[in-house]
Motif scaffolding. Structure first.
Motif, PDB file in Angstrom:
ATOM      1  N   PRO A 105       4.180  51.446  30.818  1.00 24.06           N
ATOM      2  CA  PRO A 105       5.258  52.091  30.059  1.00 24.06           C
ATOM      3  C   PRO A 105       6.235  51.090  29.450  1.00 24.06           C
ATOM      4  O   PRO A 105       6.730  51.294  28.340  1.00 24.06           O
ATOM      5  CB  PRO A 105       5.957  52.960  31.123  1.00 24.06           C
ATOM      6  N   VAL A 106       6.512  50.006  30.164  1.00 24.47           N
ATOM      7  CA  VAL A 106       7.455  49.000  29.664  1.00 24.47           C
ATOM      8  C   VAL A 106       6.917  48.358  28.390  1.00 24.47           C
ATOM      9  O   VAL A 106       7.626  48.232  27.376  1.00 24.47           O
ATOM     10  CB  VAL A 106       7.713  47.928  30.741  1.00 24.47           C
ATOM     11  N   ALA A 158      11.990  49.638  32.298  1.00 29.09           N
ATOM     12  CA  ALA A 158      11.695  48.981  33.572  1.00 29.09           C
ATOM     13  C   ALA A 158      12.628  49.480  34.672  1.00 29.09           C
ATOM     14  O   ALA A 158      12.202  49.738  35.799  1.00 29.09           O
ATOM     15  CB  ALA A 158      11.814  47.461  33.417  1.00 29.09           C
ATOM     16  N   ALA A 159      13.913  49.622  34.337  1.00 26.56           N
ATOM     17  CA  ALA A 159      14.877  50.114  35.324  1.00 26.56           C
ATOM     18  C   ALA A 159      14.506  51.531  35.770  1.00 26.56           C
ATOM     19  O   ALA A 159      14.609  51.875  36.954  1.00 26.56           O
ATOM     20  CB  ALA A 159      16.289  50.087  34.733  1.00 26.56           C
ATOM     21  N   ALA A 160      14.045  52.354  34.816  1.00 25.78           N
ATOM     22  CA  ALA A 160      13.683  53.728  35.149  1.00 25.78           C
ATOM     23  C   ALA A 160      12.462  53.774  36.067  1.00 25.78           C
ATOM     24  O   ALA A 160      12.457  54.504  37.074  1.00 25.78           O
ATOM     25  CB  ALA A 160      13.411  54.514  33.864  1.00 25.78           C
ATOM     26  N   LEU A 186      18.905  45.867  41.331  1.00 31.92           N
ATOM     27  CA  LEU A 186      17.871  46.739  40.788  1.00 31.92           C
ATOM     28  C   LEU A 186      16.627  45.949  40.413  1.00 31.92           C
ATOM     29  O   LEU A 186      15.502  46.329  40.732  1.00 31.92           O
ATOM     30  CB  LEU A 186      18.409  47.483  39.563  1.00 31.92           C
ATOM     31  N   VAL A 187      16.840  44.819  39.753  1.00 31.42           N
ATOM     32  CA  VAL A 187      15.706  44.006  39.310  1.00 31.42           C
ATOM     33  C   VAL A 187      14.948  43.427  40.503  1.00 31.42           C
ATOM     34  O   VAL A 187      13.718  43.379  40.521  1.00 31.42           O
ATOM     35  CB  VAL A 187      16.193  42.882  38.377  1.00 31.42           C
ATOM     36  N   LEU A 188      15.677  43.009  41.533  1.00 28.04           N
ATOM     37  CA  LEU A 188      15.039  42.368  42.668  1.00 28.04           C
ATOM     38  C   LEU A 188      14.279  43.355  43.557  1.00 28.04           C
ATOM     39  O   LEU A 188      13.530  42.935  44.436  1.00 28.04           O
ATOM     40  CB  LEU A 188      16.089  41.610  43.498  1.00 28.04           C
ATOM     41  N   LEU A 189      14.458  44.662  43.326  1.00 29.64           N
ATOM     42  CA  LEU A 189      13.675  45.649  44.057  1.00 29.64           C
ATOM     43  C   LEU A 189      12.219  45.671  43.593  1.00 29.64           C
ATOM     44  O   LEU A 189      11.321  46.049  44.332  1.00 29.64           O
ATOM     45  CB  LEU A 189      14.270  47.051  43.846  1.00 29.64           C
ATOM     46  N   SER A 190      12.001  45.279  42.355  1.00 33.36           N
ATOM     47  CA  SER A 190      10.681  45.440  41.746  1.00 33.36           C
ATOM     48  C   SER A 190       9.782  44.260  42.078  1.00 33.36           C
ATOM     49  O   SER A 190      10.246  43.210  42.532  1.00 33.36           O
ATOM     50  CB  SER A 190      10.827  45.554  40.231  1.00 33.36           C
TER      51      SER A 190
END
Length: 390
Positions: free
Chosen positions: A147-148, A171-173, A302-306
């Protein structure tokens, strides 16, 4: 509308500058050993430094002098090998070198004397691995990366300016849906790391960071401003950005410089029909960037969760344009192409020798090839000159 136009342009400049490459900054800082808090602190330090210098220079010179963090420099960190404290020491050294370039005229001339194709090839070699990340992400996490990349491609076709911010929002979504982040802290993170100075980190990180920041950001940034009729004093710009970089180093910030990509957003007629009012856009961008810095801890969390490959993929999408420009500058002209090829190959290899990263060795190898071929060409030219038969 004319009153608010430069203000709107300034807000857009800050949003595009932040959203298009903050993932590169976080990925680079994590690559040199920063933990979650140190990475968030580094991002905030860069935002504050960018904002403060934008405001000061805009008010001082009444010109739209947009400031940004060094995106190519952040990408360079992905190839580095050092402890975070040593990387921080290299950040400080880089800031001092930028100040020295403003104080010592011959140093600026020496940087300008680096052949353009070789400097561009070094940057392209640094960016290549990062720009391959979207392909790897499609193999590793296709349900997240698909999707990104799709949103990025569609926006790149129909609204290019918003392609990377749109990809970032997507990406955040998908991260929020897949990993349920819960409450994200909005409290800014300030983490001081005492710098450690090692020769390998200074040579492998500090010097290449200085070179790529000067060659890929400050020089093009001055060219963009000149194209719109603005000629700020380079000495003042280098002293301000160098001092802010050195001061931001212990907080995790790697380097700031003249904006090259987003400079046109504040300096073009779209910012204001009257050129004398466009400085308002860069000052507004500075204020907006400081505001965004206050949200850096939430963005970093948020970014580091992925999965790391997804973050790197978004960063790679943000740098496709930079890679294309660097490759074009490196290989368009036949003259000097051999040195550029050597620089690109060594830098892209990612090899490390004597604890010094490939960017430095690529510059050295390409420079030696350039000098060797130039001497050979000069010798060949002399051999073809007619001799005096008297």
């Amino acid at each position: 509308m004319e009153r608010t136009q430069p203000i709107i342009a300034g807000v857009v400049t800050a949003l595009v500058g932040f959203a298009s490459s903050f993932t590169v900054v976080l990925a680079g800082l994590r690559a040199v050993g920063a933990d979650e808090r140190q990475a968030a602190s580094g991002l905030m330090a860069l935002c504050v430094a960018v904002g403060a210098v934008s405001i000061v220079l805009g008010l001082r010179y009444r010109m739209p002098i947009a400031i940004a963090w060094s995106t190519p420099g952040a990408a360079l960190l992905l190839t580095a090998d050092a402890r975070f404290a040593e990387a921080v020491g290299a950040f400080v050294v880089c800031g001092l070198l930028i100040m020295a370039a403003g104080l010592i005229p011959w140093l600026s001339r020496a940087i300008a004397a680096i052949p353009g194709p070789i400097a561009a090839a070094m940057l392209a070699g640094v960016l290549l691995k990062l720009c391959l990340a979207p392909v790897q992400a499609m193999l590793d996490v296709p349900y997240l990366a698909g999707p990104v990349i799709l949103v990025w491609a569609l926006l790149y076709r129909f609204a290019r300016t918003w392609a990377v911010p749109g990809a970032l929002a997507t990406a955040a979504a998908v991260i929020a849906i897949a990993y349920s982040p819960g409450d994200l802290s909005l409290v800014p993170v300030v983490e001081i790391t005492l710098p450690a100075f090692s020769l390998s980190a200074v040579v492998g990180i500090g010097v290449p960071l200085f070179l790529v920041t000067m060659a890929a950001q400050n020089v093009p940034g001055m060219a963009v401003l000149s194209g719109y009729g603005y000629r700020p004093p380079l000495r003042g710009v280098l002293l301000a950005t160098g001092a802010a970089s050195a001061l931001g180093g212990p907080f995790g910030g790697h380097a700031i410089n003249l904006a090259a990509i987003t400079a046109a957003l504040a300096a073009s007629p779209e910012a204001a029909p009257d050129p004398s009012r466009r400085w308002i856009a860069s000052v507004t961008a500075g204020v907006s960037m400081i505001g965004l810095g206050l949200l850096s801890s939430a963005a970093a969390a948020l970014v580091l969760l992925s999965p790391p490959v997804l973050v790197t993929a978004v960063a790679g999408l943000a740098l496709f344009g930079a890679l294309g420009s660097a490759l074009s500058s490196a290989f368009t002209e036949a003259h000097g192409r051999e040195g550029a090829v050597v620089t690109f190959a060594v830098t892209a290899s990612g090899v490390s020798w004597l604890s010094v990263g490939s960017a430095f060795w690529g510059l050295v190898a390409g420079g030696l090839m350039h000098l060797l071929l130039r001497r050979a060409q000069a010798a060949g030219l002399r051999s073809t000159l007619p001799t005096d038969s008297r």
